[in-house]
Motif scaffolding. Structure first.
Motif, PDB file in Angstrom:
ATOM      1  N   PHE A  41      -6.481   5.707  -1.444  1.00 35.76           N
ATOM      2  CA  PHE A  41      -5.129   5.225  -1.129  1.00 35.76           C
ATOM      3  C   PHE A  41      -5.196   4.034  -0.189  1.00 35.76           C
ATOM      4  O   PHE A  41      -4.427   3.093  -0.297  1.00 35.76           O
ATOM      5  CB  PHE A  41      -4.326   6.334  -0.431  1.00 35.76           C
ATOM      6  CG  PHE A  41      -3.812   7.417  -1.361  1.00 35.76           C
ATOM      7  CD1 PHE A  41      -4.106   7.406  -2.712  1.00 35.76           C
ATOM      8  CD2 PHE A  41      -3.028   8.444  -0.859  1.00 35.76           C
ATOM      9  CE1 PHE A  41      -3.627   8.394  -3.553  1.00 35.76           C
ATOM     10  CE2 PHE A  41      -2.543   9.434  -1.692  1.00 35.76           C
ATOM     11  CZ  PHE A  41      -2.840   9.414  -3.042  1.00 35.76           C
ATOM     12  N   MET A  42      -6.098   4.106   0.793  1.00 34.91           N
ATOM     13  CA  MET A  42      -6.086   3.130   1.878  1.00 34.91           C
ATOM     14  C   MET A  42      -7.183   2.078   1.746  1.00 34.91           C
ATOM     15  O   MET A  42      -7.431   1.333   2.670  1.00 34.91           O
ATOM     16  CB  MET A  42      -6.260   3.865   3.217  1.00 34.91           C
ATOM     17  CG  MET A  42      -5.121   4.807   3.533  1.00 34.91           C
ATOM     18  SD  MET A  42      -3.531   3.967   3.717  1.00 34.91           S
ATOM     19  CE  MET A  42      -3.673   3.391   5.402  1.00 34.91           C
ATOM     20  N   ILE A  55       0.833  -1.198   0.000  1.00 37.63           N
ATOM     21  CA  ILE A  55       0.000   0.000   0.000  1.00 37.63           C
ATOM     22  C   ILE A  55       0.866   1.244   0.000  1.00 37.63           C
ATOM     23  O   ILE A  55       0.605   2.203  -0.737  1.00 37.63           O
ATOM     24  CB  ILE A  55      -0.978  -0.028   1.192  1.00 37.63           C
ATOM     25  CG1 ILE A  55      -2.054  -1.071   0.879  1.00 37.63           C
ATOM     26  CG2 ILE A  55      -1.587   1.336   1.448  1.00 37.63           C
ATOM     27  CD1 ILE A  55      -3.056  -1.291   1.939  1.00 37.63           C
ATOM     28  N   LYS A  56       1.925   1.244   0.815  1.00 40.97           N
ATOM     29  CA  LYS A  56       2.843   2.389   0.804  1.00 40.97           C
ATOM     30  C   LYS A  56       3.353   2.614  -0.618  1.00 40.97           C
ATOM     31  O   LYS A  56       3.388   3.736  -1.109  1.00 40.97           O
ATOM     32  CB  LYS A  56       4.033   2.128   1.735  1.00 40.97           C
ATOM     33  CG  LYS A  56       3.693   2.251   3.206  1.00 40.97           C
ATOM     34  CD  LYS A  56       4.966   2.133   4.033  1.00 40.97           C
ATOM     35  CE  LYS A  56       4.679   1.538   5.384  1.00 40.97           C
ATOM     36  NZ  LYS A  56       5.866   1.299   6.181  1.00 40.97           N
ATOM     37  N   SER A  83       1.982   1.767  -3.456  1.00 42.46           N
ATOM     38  CA  SER A  83       0.964   2.277  -4.384  1.00 42.46           C
ATOM     39  C   SER A  83       0.666   3.754  -4.106  1.00 42.46           C
ATOM     40  O   SER A  83       0.413   4.524  -5.023  1.00 42.46           O
ATOM     41  CB  SER A  83      -0.307   1.423  -4.318  1.00 42.46           C
ATOM     42  OG  SER A  83      -1.089   1.786  -3.207  1.00 42.46           O
ATOM     43  N   ILE A  84       0.696   4.155  -2.826  1.00 42.80           N
ATOM     44  CA  ILE A  84       0.481   5.570  -2.504  1.00 42.80           C
ATOM     45  C   ILE A  84       1.611   6.403  -3.098  1.00 42.80           C
ATOM     46  O   ILE A  84       1.373   7.441  -3.736  1.00 42.80           O
ATOM     47  CB  ILE A  84       0.408   5.768  -0.972  1.00 42.80           C
ATOM     48  CG1 ILE A  84      -0.872   5.125  -0.422  1.00 42.80           C
ATOM     49  CG2 ILE A  84       0.450   7.261  -0.618  1.00 42.80           C
ATOM     50  CD1 ILE A  84      -0.992   5.157   1.087  1.00 42.80           C
ATOM     51  N   ASN A  92      -7.545  12.031  -1.467  1.00 43.47           N
ATOM     52  CA  ASN A  92      -7.604  10.650  -1.960  1.00 43.47           C
ATOM     53  C   ASN A  92      -7.313   9.622  -0.878  1.00 43.47           C
ATOM     54  O   ASN A  92      -7.048   8.460  -1.181  1.00 43.47           O
ATOM     55  CB  ASN A  92      -6.623  10.474  -3.126  1.00 43.47           C
ATOM     56  CG  ASN A  92      -7.082  11.244  -4.339  1.00 43.47           C
ATOM     57  OD1 ASN A  92      -7.950  10.805  -5.076  1.00 43.47           O
ATOM     58  ND2 ASN A  92      -6.511  12.429  -4.547  1.00 43.47           N
ATOM     59  N   LYS A  93      -7.396  10.044   0.363  1.00 44.01           N
ATOM     60  CA  LYS A  93      -7.048   9.155   1.473  1.00 44.01           C
ATOM     61  C   LYS A  93      -7.800   7.824   1.390  1.00 44.01           C
ATOM     62  O   LYS A  93      -7.218   6.753   1.528  1.00 44.01           O
ATOM     63  CB  LYS A  93      -7.369   9.848   2.791  1.00 44.01           C
ATOM     64  CG  LYS A  93      -7.288   8.938   3.993  1.00 44.01           C
ATOM     65  CD  LYS A  93      -7.552   9.731   5.266  1.00 44.01           C
ATOM     66  CE  LYS A  93      -7.690   8.818   6.463  1.00 44.01           C
ATOM     67  NZ  LYS A  93      -9.040   8.294   6.634  1.00 44.01           N
ATOM     68  N   LYS A 143       1.168   6.810  -6.809  1.00 42.25           N
ATOM     69  CA  LYS A 143       0.137   7.786  -7.161  1.00 42.25           C
ATOM     70  C   LYS A 143       0.640   9.207  -6.932  1.00 42.25           C
ATOM     71  O   LYS A 143       0.358  10.110  -7.731  1.00 42.25           O
ATOM     72  CB  LYS A 143      -1.130   7.522  -6.341  1.00 42.25           C
ATOM     73  CG  LYS A 143      -1.833   6.222  -6.720  1.00 42.25           C
ATOM     74  CD  LYS A 143      -3.115   6.035  -5.904  1.00 42.25           C
ATOM     75  CE  LYS A 143      -3.903   4.815  -6.364  1.00 42.25           C
ATOM     76  NZ  LYS A 143      -3.698   3.652  -5.497  1.00 42.25           N
ATOM     77  N   LEU A 144       1.373   9.399  -5.843  1.00 42.81           N
ATOM     78  CA  LEU A 144       1.907  10.736  -5.571  1.00 42.81           C
ATOM     79  C   LEU A 144       2.935  11.143  -6.626  1.00 42.81           C
ATOM     80  O   LEU A 144       2.994  12.305  -7.031  1.00 42.81           O
ATOM     81  CB  LEU A 144       2.533  10.780  -4.172  1.00 42.81           C
ATOM     82  CG  LEU A 144       1.530  10.780  -3.015  1.00 42.81           C
ATOM     83  CD1 LEU A 144       2.240  10.533  -1.693  1.00 42.81           C
ATOM     84  CD2 LEU A 144       0.753  12.093  -2.952  1.00 42.81           C
ATOM     85  N   ALA A 173      -3.148  14.015  -1.343  1.00 40.14           N
ATOM     86  CA  ALA A 173      -3.203  12.835  -0.465  1.00 40.14           C
ATOM     87  C   ALA A 173      -4.431  12.908   0.440  1.00 40.14           C
ATOM     88  O   ALA A 173      -5.110  11.905   0.659  1.00 40.14           O
ATOM     89  CB  ALA A 173      -1.926  12.747   0.369  1.00 40.14           C
ATOM     90  N   GLN A 210      -6.146  -1.314   2.679  1.00 44.77           N
ATOM     91  CA  GLN A 210      -5.459  -1.483   3.961  1.00 44.77           C
ATOM     92  C   GLN A 210      -6.441  -2.123   4.937  1.00 44.77           C
ATOM     93  O   GLN A 210      -7.483  -1.544   5.229  1.00 44.77           O
ATOM     94  CB  GLN A 210      -4.994  -0.122   4.482  1.00 44.77           C
ATOM     95  CG  GLN A 210      -4.541  -0.114   5.939  1.00 44.77           C
ATOM     96  CD  GLN A 210      -3.246  -0.891   6.188  1.00 44.77           C
ATOM     97  OE1 GLN A 210      -2.581  -1.323   5.275  1.00 44.77           O
ATOM     98  NE2 GLN A 210      -2.911  -1.068   7.439  1.00 44.77           N
TER      99      GLN A 210
END
Length: 168
Positions: free
Chosen positions: A104-105, A69-70, A72-73, A100-101, A76-77, A97, A108
């Protein structure tokens, strides 16, 4: 550095924002205590903003987030970084961020405590039913099966199945 002044004024009093150094900033996306909150660190190399800032999610705060996940975030950033090269973009990245929280998550898993208690609940659905035997609509599976056996295949109960046996 104009962007530094801008960031200081924009995020003044914002508890999510931390200036680690004049070229390094942290922003917490999400309320503290939110299991899907995460922390982004943005550092400016000397050639920023002509070159990309360094974005990191290595903060201890993020240690419960899976590395996938980190990753992929960060990916995206970085797309956002590419789109904003040459302009002051730290604020843009933090806001992106924030907006899109959830996306992004979304993959998770929320802390394991809740999922454990859920599985316990799933394992014991019959407990309330057996306590409330007087309520006829809550039949156990075996009771339902017995009822089904009594009916003909149309689901109609044969005439007289619930008559009281008067003869005895």
């Amino acid at each position: 550095q104009m962007e530094l002044e801008a960031l200081r004024s924009i995020y003044e009093g914002d508890l999510c924002f931390r200036e680690l150094s004049p070229v390094s900033f942290q922003y917490r996306i999400g309320e503290s205590g939110d299991p899907k909150a995460f922390l982004i660190e943005v550092s400016w190399p000397e050639t920023y903003p002509q070159t990309a800032p360094v974005i990191s999610m290595d903060a201890f705060f993020n240690n419960t987030i899976s590395s996938a996940i980190k990753q992929s975030i960060l990916e995206k950033l970085m797309v956002e970084v590419e789109a904003n090269l040459g302009t002051a973009m730290t604020y843009t990245l933090f806001e992106y961020a924030k907006d899109n929280k959830e996306v992004f998550m979304e993959n998770q898993p929320v802390n394991t405590v809740t999922s454990v208690s859920n599985s316990i609940a799933i394992g014991t659905p019959d407990v309330p039913a057996s306590k409330k035997k007087e309520k006829k609509e809550q039949l156990s599976k075996t009771q339902k099966r017995k009822l089904a056996d009594k009916t003909d295949n149309k689901g109609e109960l044969p005439r007289g199945w619930n008559w009281v046996d008067v003869i005895k």
